[in-house]
Each structure stands twice: as C-alpha cells, then as structure tokens.
Design a protein around this motif. Sequence first.
Motif, short mmCIF file in Angstrom:
data_model
loop_
_atom_site.label_atom_id
_atom_site.label_comp_id
_atom_site.label_asym_id
_atom_site.label_seq_id
_atom_site.Cartn_x
_atom_site.Cartn_y
_atom_site.Cartn_z
N THR A 16 22.38 26.91 63.19
CA THR A 16 21.74 28.08 61.90
C THR A 16 21.37 29.27 62.71
O THR A 16 21.54 30.36 62.22
CB THR A 16 20.87 27.33 61.07
N THR A 17 20.48 28.90 63.72
CA THR A 17 19.83 30.12 64.54
C THR A 17 21.09 31.13 65.06
O THR A 17 20.94 32.18 64.97
CB THR A 17 19.21 29.49 65.75
N SER A 18 22.03 30.36 65.78
CA SER A 18 23.21 31.12 66.35
C SER A 18 23.93 31.81 65.35
O SER A 18 24.31 33.13 65.69
CB SER A 18 24.12 30.09 66.98
N VAL A 19 24.33 31.31 64.16
CA VAL A 19 25.14 32.02 63.10
C VAL A 19 24.14 33.38 62.66
O VAL A 19 24.81 34.48 62.51
CB VAL A 19 25.44 31.13 62.01
N TYR A 20 22.85 32.97 62.26
CA TYR A 20 22.17 34.22 61.57
C TYR A 20 21.90 35.24 62.71
O TYR A 20 21.91 36.46 62.37
CB TYR A 20 20.79 33.50 61.32
N LEU A 21 21.72 34.77 63.86
CA LEU A 21 21.67 35.80 64.98
C LEU A 21 22.80 36.68 65.23
O LEU A 21 22.84 37.75 65.62
CB LEU A 21 21.17 35.34 66.42
N ALA A 22 24.18 35.86 65.19
CA ALA A 22 25.45 36.52 65.34
C ALA A 22 25.46 37.52 64.30
O ALA A 22 26.09 38.58 64.15
CB ALA A 22 26.34 35.43 65.58
N ALA A 23 24.89 37.09 63.06
CA ALA A 23 25.12 38.07 61.86
C ALA A 23 24.18 39.13 62.14
O ALA A 23 24.85 40.59 61.77
CB ALA A 23 24.70 37.48 60.68
N LEU A 24 23.15 39.23 62.59
CA LEU A 24 22.50 40.38 62.98
C LEU A 24 22.84 41.16 64.10
O LEU A 24 22.71 42.31 63.88
CB LEU A 24 20.80 39.81 63.22
N ALA A 25 23.19 40.55 65.09
CA ALA A 25 23.89 41.37 66.29
C ALA A 25 25.27 42.11 66.07
O ALA A 25 25.55 43.23 66.29
CB ALA A 25 24.37 40.20 67.18
N GLU A 165 11.12 26.52 55.89
CA GLU A 165 11.96 25.20 55.32
C GLU A 165 12.55 25.82 53.90
O GLU A 165 11.84 25.63 53.03
CB GLU A 165 11.09 24.08 55.18
N ARG A 166 13.75 26.21 53.95
CA ARG A 166 14.70 26.27 52.43
C ARG A 166 15.78 25.68 52.65
O ARG A 166 16.50 25.97 53.76
CB ARG A 166 14.98 27.96 52.47
N VAL A 167 16.33 25.12 51.81
CA VAL A 167 17.56 24.60 51.74
C VAL A 167 18.87 25.64 51.92
O VAL A 167 19.86 25.58 52.56
CB VAL A 167 17.87 23.70 50.36
N SER A 168 18.43 26.70 51.10
CA SER A 168 19.42 27.96 51.27
C SER A 168 19.64 28.54 52.75
O SER A 168 20.75 28.93 53.02
CB SER A 168 18.83 29.17 50.23
N ILE A 169 18.79 28.35 53.67
CA ILE A 169 18.84 28.79 54.96
C ILE A 169 20.08 28.00 55.76
O ILE A 169 20.46 28.23 56.61
CB ILE A 169 17.49 28.98 55.68
N THR A 170 19.91 26.71 55.42
CA THR A 170 20.73 25.47 56.17
C THR A 170 21.78 25.18 55.27
O THR A 170 22.35 24.26 55.74
CB THR A 170 19.81 24.35 56.57
N ALA A 171 22.15 26.27 54.40
CA ALA A 171 23.46 25.64 53.55
C ALA A 171 24.82 25.77 54.37
O ALA A 171 25.80 25.07 54.04
CB ALA A 171 23.53 26.59 52.39
N GLY A 172 24.75 26.42 55.38
CA GLY A 172 26.18 26.62 56.06
C GLY A 172 27.18 27.15 55.41
O GLY A 172 27.08 27.86 54.37
N PRO A 173 28.42 26.57 55.66
CA PRO A 173 29.71 27.41 54.73
C PRO A 173 29.55 27.26 53.33
O PRO A 173 30.24 27.93 52.61
CB PRO A 173 30.75 26.92 55.30
N ASP A 174 28.54 26.38 52.91
CA ASP A 174 28.64 25.87 51.43
C ASP A 174 28.04 27.29 50.61
O ASP A 174 28.02 27.33 49.38
CB ASP A 174 27.98 24.66 51.15
N GLY A 175 27.48 28.28 51.36
CA GLY A 175 26.53 29.37 50.61
C GLY A 175 26.41 30.62 51.41
O GLY A 175 26.59 30.53 52.75
N PRO A 176 26.14 31.58 50.89
CA PRO A 176 25.86 32.92 51.75
C PRO A 176 24.67 32.77 52.53
O PRO A 176 23.87 31.79 52.32
CB PRO A 176 25.84 34.02 50.65
N LEU A 177 24.42 33.77 53.59
CA LEU A 177 23.39 33.73 54.32
C LEU A 177 22.08 34.06 53.30
O LEU A 177 22.33 34.90 52.62
CB LEU A 177 23.39 34.62 55.49
N ALA A 178 21.00 33.43 53.58
CA ALA A 178 19.96 33.49 52.63
C ALA A 178 19.26 34.71 52.99
O ALA A 178 19.00 35.05 54.18
CB ALA A 178 19.08 32.26 52.69
N ALA A 179 18.85 35.24 52.11
CA ALA A 179 18.03 36.74 52.03
C ALA A 179 16.76 36.43 53.03
O ALA A 179 16.21 37.14 53.94
CB ALA A 179 17.72 37.28 50.81
#
Length: 198
Positions: A16-25, A165-179
Amino acid sequence: MIIVTAALKGGVGKTTTSVYLAALASSNRRTATLVDADPQGSAADWIDASDDGHLDRIEIAEAPTERLLSKALDKVPPEGIGIVDMPPSHERLLNKALERARIVVIPTRVGGVETPRVKAVLELVPDGVPSGVVICSARTYTRAYQDLMEQYAKEGIPVWGSIPERVSITAGPDGPLAADGLEAYKKVWRKILAAART
C-alpha cells in the motif's frame, strides 16, 4: 532516486505504501517505476488491475530475484524515481536493494513485535542513507499509538507519517486510491523529498 519500502514482516502496509508513494512520485507529468520485488506480485497486480488515473504514469518492473532486481534498478533513469516494494523475510534481497537505496521507508503497525522488527531493518540500512518509519492503519487516538510515538521519539527513530486506519486506503485494485490516503502519504512524500535534499 531509489526509494526502498522495507519491512521484515508481512501485513504491515508495504505494498500500500509503495503504490501510494509511486502515485505521488508520478504526479506532475513524471514517470515513476514501481519495482515489485515480492514474488506474490501484489503491487504489479494492483497497478495492472486498477483504472485509477493516479496510477497511469507508473511503470511496473517485476523483480523477485537479485538479478532481476539489479536489472530493474539499472533501468531507472538518473533523473527518475524508482520505488521498490520488498517481500517480507528476505534479508538477502533486501540487502541488495539497500545497496542502491537513496531513501528507505519502513512501514509498520502498532503492536508488540513491530518495534524490534523496525530496529532490525534500521540496522541493515547503510550509513548515510536517510530512513523513516510510516505507521500504517494507525489509530492515533489510542494509548498504544501514543506510547509507540513516545518510544520512537525517545530512541531517535524518525516517524515520517501515520496513515489512518481506513478500509478504503487498503482496498487495493478493488477501488481507487483513497483521498485521505493520498493526503496522509503526501506528508510522507514531503519528508522523503526533504531527506533526499540533505
């Protein structure tokens, strides 16, 4: 700039951390390379399966062996950003990634066995390479969280961010990145950029 997301335990929020950081990068028209060094390929699956526009500029390189990891990191251009999602419990591969790291991010959670494992990763980080902890699935209102923050402060372990702690943050491919996930990881990203400048 090679950023290694490292932990010796699974389930702490590395992917989760890697994907969110890659999105920001990869924002601001840059391209980021997400190097998935975990044989499970969760980060690669997430990018491939998602139709979230935040992930459009991320290139994926699957590299679950030392040889593939070296090749993938060699392909990151000098002005580019590579984020490496490491597997848990693979110290040899982690050491290989740490040799190339410009920054190390250590995701963890609040809990009894977590702190010794964070310290074990910190001991592997080469001298002079900035590193910081990201507390994932944080319940910031709890006594356990506050005690952990006090302990890290006392021991001089830098905490670069707490991800709620939010379900939306860890949703993975099942949902968009959480705001709120993007907002929380933006704070971590700013710490990474500041550390890279020092």
